[in-house]
Design a protein around this motif. Structure first.
Motif, PDB file in Angstrom:
ATOM      1  N   SER A  72       0.841  -1.204   0.000  1.00 28.31           N
ATOM      2  CA  SER A  72       0.000   0.000   0.000  1.00 28.31           C
ATOM      3  C   SER A  72       0.874   1.250   0.000  1.00 28.31           C
ATOM      4  O   SER A  72       1.652   1.467   0.928  1.00 28.31           O
ATOM      5  CB  SER A  72      -0.899   0.007   1.242  1.00 28.31           C
ATOM      6  OG  SER A  72      -1.811  -1.052   1.160  1.00 28.31           O
TER       7      SER A  72
ATOM      8  N   THR B  36       1.196   5.439  -0.028  1.00 26.23           N
ATOM      9  CA  THR B  36       0.473   6.671   0.291  1.00 26.23           C
ATOM     10  C   THR B  36       0.395   7.520  -0.979  1.00 26.23           C
ATOM     11  O   THR B  36       1.117   7.267  -1.953  1.00 26.23           O
ATOM     12  CB  THR B  36       1.219   7.471   1.378  1.00 26.23           C
ATOM     13  OG1 THR B  36       2.472   7.912   0.845  1.00 26.23           O
ATOM     14  CG2 THR B  36       1.453   6.628   2.634  1.00 26.23           C
ATOM     15  N   GLU B  37      -0.450   8.542  -0.955  1.00 29.53           N
ATOM     16  CA  GLU B  37      -0.546   9.433  -2.120  1.00 29.53           C
ATOM     17  C   GLU B  37       0.796  10.093  -2.416  1.00 29.53           C
ATOM     18  O   GLU B  37       1.188  10.237  -3.573  1.00 29.53           O
ATOM     19  CB  GLU B  37      -1.618  10.506  -1.884  1.00 29.53           C
ATOM     20  CG  GLU B  37      -3.002  10.058  -2.313  1.00 29.53           C
ATOM     21  CD  GLU B  37      -4.015  11.189  -2.221  1.00 29.53           C
ATOM     22  OE1 GLU B  37      -3.730  12.288  -2.743  1.00 29.53           O
ATOM     23  OE2 GLU B  37      -5.076  10.955  -1.641  1.00 29.53           O
TER      24      GLU B  37
END
Length: 197
Positions: free
Chosen positions: A18, A20-21
């Motif tokens: 995953s 992050t932006e």
């Protein structure tokens, strides 16, 4: 359009780790987008493989040409697959394999230096690429075992079942090369299978 293409890669990566932006932005700022025409080479035997490539669209073949000029295909890559001469890329030494486009092919490319920078900036990407390389290694080992433990017919059936989207897109003689048989023998196998249905 480039943002959409980048999203395809991000969706793929986010299935494994995953981001992050902020990490996604860093990643996309470092990649190269390139389109190759049918027949063009991404890597040629003897050159150092400079890029690890994610296929957005198109199809490539990875192959070795022996001293007699015989072509030995070891891999095909289509959408959402990776392609490169991994040994050459990792060690930055001359490639044992060619990677050639069988169709017009769009790629997202990571240079060796960029990958190293990304590992430092986004450590979880190192885990992601390790997983990709491990899967490729396991697939390669299993392919070696199939090559000496299965009949040509069973190797073809496995190929057809495992990669149904590839068979329709590549010439029969290339499938034969991948399976380590002649195109005439592949035709016979296919005829026998049709006859038995």
């Amino acid at each position: 359009m480039i943002k959409e293409k980048g999203q395809v890669l991000l969706d793929y990566i986010n299935k494994h780790v995953s981001l992050t932006e902020a990490e996604e932005e860093v990643l996309l700022s470092k990649v190269i987008y390139r389109t190759y025409l049918k027949g063009q080479f991404i890597v040629q035997q003897g050159d150092v493989c400079k890029y690890e490539c994610f296929v957005l669209s198109g199809c490539t073949k990875t192959f070795h040409v022996d001293n007699e000029g015989q072509e030995h295909i070891v891999m095909f890559s289509i959408e959402d697959w990776w392609t490169a001469d991994m040994g050459s890329f990792i060690t930055q030494t001359p490639a044992d394999f060619n990677v050639q486009c069988l169709e017009k092919t769009e790629l997202i490319m990571f240079s060796y230096d960029v990958i190293e920078d990304l590992y430092a900036a986004i450590p979880k990407l190192e885990r992601f690429f390790r997983q990709i390389i491990q899967k490729a290694f396991v697939a390669s080992q299993k392919r070696i075992i199939r090559s000496f433990s299965l009949t040509a017919k069973d190797r073809y059936i496995y190929f057809r079942n495992q990669y149904p989207k590839i068979e329709q897109r590549i010439p029969q003689y290339m499938i034969a090369s991948y399976l380590g048989i002649t195109k005439e023998f592949l035709s016979k196998i296919k005829s026998d299978l049709i006859f038995k249905q």
